[in-house]
Design a protein around this motif. Structure first.
Motif, short mmCIF file in Angstrom:
data_model
loop_
_atom_site.label_atom_id
_atom_site.label_comp_id
_atom_site.label_asym_id
_atom_site.label_seq_id
_atom_site.Cartn_x
_atom_site.Cartn_y
_atom_site.Cartn_z
N LEU A 170 -20.47 -55.13 -44.40
CA LEU A 170 -20.63 -56.38 -43.65
C LEU A 170 -22.09 -56.82 -43.56
O LEU A 170 -22.37 -58.01 -43.56
CB LEU A 170 -20.04 -56.22 -42.25
CG LEU A 170 -18.57 -55.77 -42.21
CD1 LEU A 170 -18.12 -55.57 -40.77
CD2 LEU A 170 -17.67 -56.77 -42.92
N LEU A 181 -16.66 -60.69 -44.52
CA LEU A 181 -16.15 -61.00 -43.18
C LEU A 181 -14.86 -61.81 -43.28
O LEU A 181 -13.88 -61.56 -42.56
CB LEU A 181 -17.19 -61.78 -42.38
CG LEU A 181 -18.20 -60.96 -41.56
CD1 LEU A 181 -19.24 -61.89 -40.94
CD2 LEU A 181 -17.51 -60.13 -40.49
N LEU A 191 -18.73 -59.81 -35.33
CA LEU A 191 -19.74 -58.90 -35.86
C LEU A 191 -20.92 -58.78 -34.90
O LEU A 191 -21.40 -57.67 -34.63
CB LEU A 191 -20.21 -59.38 -37.23
CG LEU A 191 -21.27 -58.52 -37.92
CD1 LEU A 191 -20.80 -57.09 -38.07
CD2 LEU A 191 -21.63 -59.11 -39.29
#
Length: 228
Positions: A170, A181, A191
């Motif tokens: 990520l 994502l 996140l």
């Protein structure tokens, strides 16, 4: 035509004998200087094959010379550890106790994608399962897993559960991967909430953040951030 065939046969025999004298290690895995010798021998052998005007001894003599020095270097390496490190280099630890050695990765010009690929090829999907990952002087990666990451299957333990997923990166070197994502159907807010849980305010402070094969979130801070 028969002369070319005869020259080729002689050069092939010389190269084959040379490789056998160099030993099985030379054939199985090439150290840096051994790779250089192998490339030079193939080039020296090909020139007299391609051009009949070149005397065959102009190929054989350099090959034998390289063979002599290669065997000499091998003997020196057997006698001296310093010479072995100087000629071949030494192993480098890329993962230490489940944590990526950022400085070593940069020094060896080894990127995280190549490292993750090597781990997957050896049957390990998560960095946190690795005690040590060592880049050998031959360029191969040796993996030493953590004790609790033994190769025991769910079937062996009679455990039923869902499927594993592919580990997804990520954040890499401070940069968000929006595509990944979207792939896991997560938002940037999700996140950043994860980062806040780990007392991190910016993605720039993260070297790598990823979801492992079981969907667990992991991250490693940049070196400068860890030193604060």
């Amino acid at each position: 035509m028969f002369i070319s065939m005869f020259r080729t046969l002689i050069l092939y025999s010389v190269v084959l004998v040379s490789m056998r004298i160099m030993g099985k290690k030379q054939i199985g895995q090439l150290e840096p200087f051994e790779l250089a010798v192998a490339i030079m021998i193939s080039e020296l052998a090909s020139l007299p094959m391609q051009d009949p005007k070149i005397p065959i001894m102009h190929g054989i003599i350099p090959i034998i010379t390289l063979l002599f020095f290669q065997v000499l270097l091998s003997i020196i390496q057997l006698k001296s550890e310093k010479a072995r490190i100087l000629i071949n280099g030494k192993p480098n630890i890329l993962i230490n106790h489940g944590e990526i050695n950022i400085d070593e990765m940069k020094e060896q010009k080894y990127n995280i994608n190549d490292l993750m690929e090597e781990l997957r090829l050896k049957g390990y999907h998560n960095i946190n399962d690795i005690e040590f990952a060592i880049l050998e002087s031959s360029g191969q990666i040796s993996i030493i897993p953590k004790l609790d990451a033994a190769n025991v299957t769910r079937k062996d333990l009679n455990i039923k559960g869902g499927r594993n997923i592919i580990p997804v990166t990520l954040i890499l070197d401070g940069k968000l991967n929006i595509k990944n994502l979207n792939y896991i159907n997560k938002s940037e807010k999700w996140l950043y909430d994860k980062l806040k849980e780990n007392k991190i305010s910016s993605a720039k402070d993260v070297f790598i953040a990823y979801l492992d094969s079981e969907g667990n979130f992991h991250l490693q801070k940049n070196k400068n951030e860890r030193g604060k």
